[in-house]
Design an enzyme around this catalytic site. Structure first.
Site, PDB file in Angstrom:
ATOM      1  N   HIS A 215       3.868 -28.236  10.347  1.00 38.75           N
ATOM      2  CA  HIS A 215       5.181 -28.704  10.223  1.00 38.75           C
ATOM      3  C   HIS A 215       5.369 -29.880  10.643  1.00 38.75           C
ATOM      4  CE1 HIS A 215       5.903 -24.470   9.098  1.00 38.75           C
ATOM      5  NE2 HIS A 215       5.848 -24.038  10.282  1.00 38.75           N
TER       6      HIS A 215
ATOM      7  N   ASP B   2       5.112 -24.770   3.267  1.00 38.65           N
ATOM      8  CA  ASP B   2       5.422 -25.188   4.417  1.00 38.65           C
ATOM      9  C   ASP B   2       7.206 -25.332   4.424  1.00 38.65           C
ATOM     10  OD1 ASP B   2       6.590 -26.889   6.809  1.00 38.65           O
ATOM     11  OD2 ASP B   2       4.206 -27.454   6.957  1.00 38.65           O
ATOM     12  N   HIS B   3       7.831 -24.302   4.832  1.00 40.20           N
ATOM     13  CA  HIS B   3       9.266 -24.124   5.017  1.00 40.20           C
ATOM     14  C   HIS B   3      10.016 -25.253   5.409  1.00 40.20           C
ATOM     15  CE1 HIS B   3       9.440 -22.520   8.933  1.00 40.20           C
ATOM     16  NE2 HIS B   3      10.690 -22.654   9.115  1.00 40.20           N
TER      17      HIS B   3
ATOM     18  N   LYS C 260       8.598 -23.805  22.493  1.00 42.60           N
ATOM     19  CA  LYS C 260       8.982 -22.767  22.605  1.00 42.60           C
ATOM     20  C   LYS C 260       9.922 -22.678  23.942  1.00 42.60           C
ATOM     21  CE  LYS C 260       7.359 -20.018  19.039  1.00 42.60           C
ATOM     22  NZ  LYS C 260       8.223 -19.965  17.909  1.00 42.60           N
TER      23      LYS C 260
ATOM     24  N   ARG D 226       0.863  -1.242  -0.134  1.00 46.54           N
ATOM     25  CA  ARG D 226       0.173  -0.022   0.071  1.00 46.54           C
ATOM     26  C   ARG D 226       0.968   1.185   0.065  1.00 46.54           C
ATOM     27  NH1 ARG D 226      -2.922  -1.291   5.349  1.00 46.54           N
ATOM     28  NH2 ARG D 226      -0.797  -1.821   5.517  1.00 46.54           N
TER      29      ARG D 226
HETATM   30  N1  LIG Z   1       7.842 -13.075   8.635  1.00 48.15           N
HETATM   31  C1  LIG Z   1       8.018 -14.362   8.785  1.00 48.15           C
HETATM   32  O1  LIG Z   1       8.996 -14.943   9.471  1.00 48.15           O
HETATM   33  C2  LIG Z   1       6.998 -15.429   8.292  1.00 48.15           C
HETATM   34  C3  LIG Z   1       5.840 -15.064   7.992  1.00 48.15           C
HETATM   35  N2  LIG Z   1       4.826 -15.962   7.287  1.00 48.15           N
HETATM   36  C4  LIG Z   1       3.587 -15.285   6.448  1.00 48.15           C
HETATM   37  O2  LIG Z   1       3.863 -14.693   5.349  1.00 48.15           O
HETATM   38  C5  LIG Z   1       3.313 -13.439   5.448  1.00 48.15           C
HETATM   39  C6  LIG Z   1       3.796 -12.246   5.402  1.00 48.15           C
HETATM   40  O3  LIG Z   1       4.203 -12.256   6.834  1.00 48.15           O
HETATM   41  P1  LIG Z   1       5.205 -10.795   7.188  1.00 48.15           P
HETATM   42  O4  LIG Z   1       6.024 -10.573   5.876  1.00 48.15           O
HETATM   43  O5  LIG Z   1       5.788 -11.145   8.356  1.00 48.15           O
HETATM   44  O6  LIG Z   1       4.123  -9.732   7.579  1.00 48.15           O
HETATM   45  P2  LIG Z   1       4.582  -8.109   7.385  1.00 48.15           P
HETATM   46  O7  LIG Z   1       3.445  -7.644   8.421  1.00 48.15           O
HETATM   47  O8  LIG Z   1       5.819  -7.709   7.656  1.00 48.15           O
HETATM   48  O9  LIG Z   1       4.015  -7.540   5.856  1.00 48.15           O
HETATM   49  C7  LIG Z   1       2.969  -7.496   5.693  1.00 48.15           C
HETATM   50  C8  LIG Z   1       3.084  -7.245   4.037  1.00 48.15           C
HETATM   51  O10 LIG Z   1       1.598  -7.063   3.883  1.00 48.15           O
HETATM   52  C9  LIG Z   1       1.301  -5.730   2.964  1.00 48.15           C
HETATM   53  N3  LIG Z   1      -0.174  -5.449   3.162  1.00 48.15           N
HETATM   54  C10 LIG Z   1      -0.612  -5.240   4.372  1.00 48.15           C
HETATM   55  N4  LIG Z   1      -1.991  -4.806   4.178  1.00 48.15           N
HETATM   56  C11 LIG Z   1      -2.143  -4.885   2.939  1.00 48.15           C
HETATM   57  C12 LIG Z   1      -2.946  -4.388   2.147  1.00 48.15           C
HETATM   58  N5  LIG Z   1      -4.246  -3.971   2.556  1.00 48.15           N
HETATM   59  N6  LIG Z   1      -2.872  -4.248   0.882  1.00 48.15           N
HETATM   60  C13 LIG Z   1      -1.636  -4.554   0.222  1.00 48.15           C
HETATM   61  N7  LIG Z   1      -0.554  -4.944   0.884  1.00 48.15           N
HETATM   62  C14 LIG Z   1      -0.974  -5.079   2.226  1.00 48.15           C
HETATM   63  C15 LIG Z   1       2.425  -4.948   3.763  1.00 48.15           C
HETATM   64  O11 LIG Z   1       2.731  -3.745   3.134  1.00 48.15           O
HETATM   65  P3  LIG Z   1       2.175  -2.231   3.221  1.00 48.15           P
HETATM   66  O12 LIG Z   1       2.038  -1.908   4.502  1.00 48.15           O
HETATM   67  O13 LIG Z   1       2.832  -1.432   2.468  1.00 48.15           O
HETATM   68  O14 LIG Z   1       0.635  -2.381   2.383  1.00 48.15           O
HETATM   69  C16 LIG Z   1       3.355  -5.617   4.028  1.00 48.15           C
HETATM   70  O15 LIG Z   1       4.129  -5.667   2.527  1.00 48.15           O
HETATM   71  C17 LIG Z   1       1.971 -13.991   6.511  1.00 48.15           C
HETATM   72  O16 LIG Z   1       0.969 -14.781   6.104  1.00 48.15           O
HETATM   73  C18 LIG Z   1       2.725 -14.658   7.514  1.00 48.15           C
HETATM   74  O17 LIG Z   1       1.897 -15.700   8.288  1.00 48.15           O
HETATM   75  C19 LIG Z   1       5.028 -17.212   7.420  1.00 48.15           C
HETATM   76  C20 LIG Z   1       6.163 -17.711   7.881  1.00 48.15           C
HETATM   77  C21 LIG Z   1       7.068 -16.922   8.549  1.00 48.15           C
HETATM   78  O1  LIG Z   2       6.738 -21.493  10.995  1.00 41.94           O
HETATM   79  C1  LIG Z   2       7.265 -21.147  11.917  1.00 41.94           C
HETATM   80  O2  LIG Z   2       8.532 -21.974  12.345  1.00 41.94           O
HETATM   81  C2  LIG Z   2       9.735 -20.949  13.166  1.00 41.94           C
HETATM   82  C3  LIG Z   2      10.670 -22.328  13.308  1.00 41.94           C
HETATM   83  O3  LIG Z   2      11.272 -22.487  11.849  1.00 41.94           O
HETATM   84  P1  LIG Z   2      12.756 -22.737  11.993  1.00 41.94           P
HETATM   85  O4  LIG Z   2      12.952 -22.885  10.642  1.00 41.94           O
HETATM   86  O5  LIG Z   2      13.849 -21.720  12.516  1.00 41.94           O
HETATM   87  O6  LIG Z   2      13.118 -24.051  12.842  1.00 41.94           O
HETATM   88  C4  LIG Z   2       8.774 -20.843  14.351  1.00 41.94           C
HETATM   89  O7  LIG Z   2       9.672 -20.145  15.133  1.00 41.94           O
HETATM   90  C5  LIG Z   2       7.823 -20.038  14.217  1.00 41.94           C
HETATM   91  O8  LIG Z   2       6.931 -19.784  15.345  1.00 41.94           O
HETATM   92  C6  LIG Z   2       6.678 -20.713  13.276  1.00 41.94           C
HETATM   93  O9  LIG Z   2       5.826 -19.845  12.973  1.00 41.94           O
END
Ligand SMILES: NC(=O)C1=CN([C@@H]2O[C@H](COP(=O)(O)OP(=O)(O)OC[C@H]3O[C@@H](n4cnc5c(N)ncnc54)[C@H](OP(=O)(O)O)[C@@H]3O)[C@@H](O)[C@H]2O)C=CC1
Ligand SMILES: O=C1O[C@H](COP(=O)(O)O)[C@@H](O)[C@H](O)[C@H]1O
Length: 503
Positions: A242, A179-180, A342, A44
Site C-alpha cells: 500500500h 491493492d485496496h 498500528k 468446502r
Molecule cells: N478479510 C480481510 O479483510 C482481508 C482479506 N484479504 C485476503 O483475502 C483472502 C481471503 O481472506 P478472508 O476472507 O479473510 O479469509 P477467511 O479465512 O475468512 O476465508 C477463507 C475462505 O477460503 C475458503 N477456503 C479455505 N480453504 C479452502 C480450500 N482448501 N478449498 C476451498 N476453499 C477454501 C473458506 O471456505 P470453506 O471454509 O468453506 O472452505 C473461506 O470461504 C486472503 O488472501 C486474505 O489475505 C485481503 C485484505 C483484507
Molecule cells: O491491507 C490492510 O489494510 C488495513 C488498513 O486499511 P484501511 O482501508 O482500513 O486503511 C490494515 O488494517 C491491515 O492490517 C492491512 O492488511
C-alpha cells in the site's frame, strides 16, 4: 459492458461478506453491472443455494453502504447467487464447477466471460490458477480474468514463484492484483488533482517541493489476526504494497489520456528510480517500532507482546518509517518520508506535500519563521484536500499566519474502494491495480530491510500505544518534521513521552 460470470473462491469467508457482496450490490443498484448477473460462490462447506443466498443477504444488511430493504431489486440480486462445493486441491471439483458455470451461461444467455475472484489464502493462488486452466474453465469464447487479493508473496523470491505459476494460466493483462488503497476515491483523484490544476501542475517538482510525507496510521492493534500479522509485520502488511503504491501514485507523471499500460510504465519508472537502500546505511533511513501498552482515546490497551496469540518474545515490527529518494530530474533532492503503524494516536491515511520556504518573507514580517505552504491530501477515513497558505494576521499583530483552505468529500454516495476496483476489473481496466513489475520492484526495494531484520541488525524501537510512533522516527527527518492534523498535539510534545528505548 457485456455480462459475465463472477466465480468467487472463498465465498464463505470474511472478505466476501464484509467487502465483496456489498460492493457487488452497490454496483448493481447503481446500474454498473450488466445483467443478468451470475455469481457462483465456492467453498468446502456444504451449503444449499438458499442457505448461501441467506448469507449474502445477511452480509448486505450488515455491511452495505446502501440499504438492503426488501424489494424486487434486492430479490433479483440475491437470486443471482448460487453455490458449489469446491476444495481447491480437488481437480474433479473444477470439472463439476465448469458444468455449473456453463449451465448458467446457457440458462441466462450470458456470453462466456468469466471472472475468477480468489478470496482465499495466498497459498492457494497458484493451484487454483492451474486447475482453472486444466479443467477447461479458462478456455472460454469470451474473456477470462483473475482477480487476486494480497499478499502477493512474502519476499522477492516467493513473489516471483507465485507470478510464474499464475503466468502459466493467465496473461499479465488478465491478472488483476487488488491493492485496496488504489481503489480509494482520493487516491484515484491524485492524477486529476496534479494535472488538471495548473497551479499544482506547475509546482509538482523538486524546484518547489521541500519534502513529501505519506502516512497510514491506525489505532487498531493486531486484532484477531495474530497468526498472520506476527509473520507479516508492518513491512509486508502495509509498506511493501500500500505505501509504495501511494508513493508511485504521488510521484508518477502521467500525460492526459494515458492507458493502463502507460500507468504501469510510469509507476515502474518511479520504482526503478528509487535510490536502493545500502545495507550499512539502513539505520539512517529506516526506523522500526513495536507498540507497548498505552491508551487509545482514553482507554488502556495492552502492548503487542501481550496481545492474544503473539509470542511474548516476538520482534515483529508494528511500525515502520523510511526516508526514500527518487533519482530523477523532477524529484532529485526531495526526501520522501513514509510511515505506517498500528496502535497510533489517530486513524489517518494522508499525503502531505510541503513546499519550499519563500526565499524572503514578505516585508520581513516573520523574520524567517514563515510556515511553509502545505498541500494535504486526506485519503481515509477523512477524504479532504487542504491547502495551507500564509496571510497577514487580520488582528494586526503584524505577523503572517498560516490559514487552511479545506475541501471535504464526505458524500455517502461516493463508491467504496472495492466497488471501484470490482467495477474496473469487470470492465477490464487495470489502471488502479498492482502490475507485476511494480510488485517485483517493490519487493526488490524492501529486500535489504528484510535481510537486516532477519539478521537482527535493525533496532526495534518501542512506542506507547496511542502515540505518534517511536522518537527515532522524528530523528529520521533531520530538520524536517512530520505534519499532523491541525487539531493534534505537536509531534515534539508527544515524542517526549514515548519510551525511546530499543527493545
Ligand atoms: N478479510 C480481510 O479483510 C482481508 C482479506 N484479504 C485476503 O483475502 C483472502 C481471503 O481472506 P478472508 O476472507 O479473510 O479469509 P477467511 O479465512 O475468512 O476465508 C477463507 C475462505 O477460503 C475458503 N477456503 C479455505 N480453504 C479452502 C480450500 N482448501 N478449498 C476451498 N476453499 C477454501 C473458506 O471456505 P470453506 O471454509 O468453506 O472452505 C473461506 O470461504 C486472503 O488472501 C486474505 O489475505 C485481503 C485484505 C483484507
Ligand atoms: O491491507 C490492510 O489494510 C488495513 C488498513 O486499511 P484501511 O482501508 O482500513 O486503511 C490494515 O488494517 C491491515 O492490517 C492491512 O492488511
Amino acid at each position: 459492458m457485456e455480462s459475465s460470470t463472477f466465480v468467487l473462491f472463498g465465498a464463505t469467508g470474511d472478505l466476501a461478506k464484509r467487502k465483496i457482496y456489498p460492493a457487488l450490490y452497490n454496483l448493481f443498484l447503481d446500474g454498473k453491472i450488466s445483467t443478468p448477473l451470475s455469481v457462483i460462490g465456492l467453498g468446502r462447506r456444504e451449503l444449499s443455494n438458499e442457505a448461501f443466498q441467506a448469507q449474502v443477504l445477511n452480509s448486505l444488511q450488515t455491511f452495505s453502504r446502501k440499504p438492503a430493504e426488501d424489494s424486487e431489486k434486492l430479490r433479483t440480486f440475491i437470486q443471482a447467487f448460487e453455490y458449489t462445493v469446491l476444495d481447491v486441491g480437488r481437480p474433479e471439483d473444477y470439472v463439476k464447477l465448469l458444468g455449473h458455470v456453463k449451465a448458467r451461461e446457457e440458462d441466462l444467455g450470458i456470453p462466456e466471460n468469466r471472472m475468477f475472484y480468489l478470496s482465499v489464502g495466498p497459498e492457494f493462488f497458484g493451484e487454483i490458477a492451474a486447475n482453472i486452466n486444466s479443467s477447461g474453465l479458462g478456455s472460454t469464447k469470451g474473456w477470462k480474468r483473475l482477480v487476486i487479493e494480497k499478499p502477493f508473496g512474502t519476499d522477492l523470491a516467493s513473489a516471483r514463484v507465485l507470478n510464474e505459476s499464475l503466468s502459466a494460466a493467465f496473461k499479465e493483462e488478465e491478472i488483476f492484483r487488488i491493492d485496496h488503497f488504489l481503489g480509494k476515491p482520493m487516491v484515484q483523484n491524485l492524477e486529476v488533482l496534479k494535472y488538471s490544476n495548473p497551479v499544482l501542475r506547475a509546482l509538482w517538482k523538486n524546484r518547489y517541493i521541500a519534502n513529501v510525507q505519506i502516512t497510514a496510521s491506525e489505532t487498531v492493534g493486531v486484532e484477531e489476526r495474530a497468526g498472520y500479522y506476527d509473520k507479516s509485520g508492518a513491512l509486508r502488511d502495509m509498506f511493501q504494497n500500500h505505501m509504495l503504491q501511494l508513493l508511485m501514485m504521488t510521484a508518477m507523471q502521467l500525460p492526459k489520456g494515458s492507458t493502463p499500460e502507460d500507468v504501469s510504465n510510469k509507476k515502474r519508472y518511479v520504482m526503478e528510480s528509487l535510490r536502493p537502500l545500502i545495507k550499512d546505511d539502513l539505520t539512517r533511513d529506516v526506523v522500526l517500532g513495536q507498540y507497548a501498552a498505552g491508551e487509545i482515546k482514553g482507554n488502556p490497551v495492552p502492548g503487542y507482546l501481550d496481545e492474544p496469540g503473539i509470542d511474548s518474545s516476538s520482534r515483529n515490527e508494528t511500525y515502520i518509517a523510511a526516508r526514500l529518494w527518487i533519482e530523477d530530474p523532477m524529484w532529485n533532492e526531495v526526501p520522501i518520508y513514509i510511515r505506517t503503524g498500528k496502535r497510533m494516536k489517530e486513524k489517518s491515511t494522508r499525503i502531505v506535500i510541503e513546499f519550499k520556504e519563500p526565499l524572503n518573507d514578505y516585508n520581513n514580517l516573520n523574520k524567517g519563521n514563515t510556515d511553509p505552504n502545505l498541500l494535504i491530501i486526506d485519503i481515509s477515513p477523512n477524504e479532504a484536500i487542504t491547502l495551507q497558505l500564509n496571510t497577514k494576521d487580520p488582528l494586526r499583530t503584524g505577523k503572517l499566519e498560516p490559514v487552511r483552505i479545506n475541501y471535504q468529500l464526505g458524500n455517502p454516495e461516493i463508491p467504496e474502494s472495492y466497488e471501484n476496483l470490482i467495477y474496473d476489473a469487470l470492465r477490464g481496466d487495470s489502471t488502479f491495480f498492482a502490475h507485476w513489475d511494480e510488485v517485483e520492484l517493490s519487493w526488490q526495494w524492501v529486500q535489504p530491510i528484510q535481510e537486516a531484520m532477519e539478521a537482527g541488525v535493525l533496532p526495534l524501537h518501542s512506542y506507547a500505544a496511542g502515540s505518534h510512533g517511536p522518537a527515532a522516527a522524528a530523528e529520521l527527518l533531520g530538520d524536517d518534521h512530520w505534519w499532523l492534523d491541525e487539531n493534534e498535539e505537536p509531534e515534539a510534545q508527544e515524542i517526549q513521552s514515548v519510551p525511546a528505548g530499543v527493545l
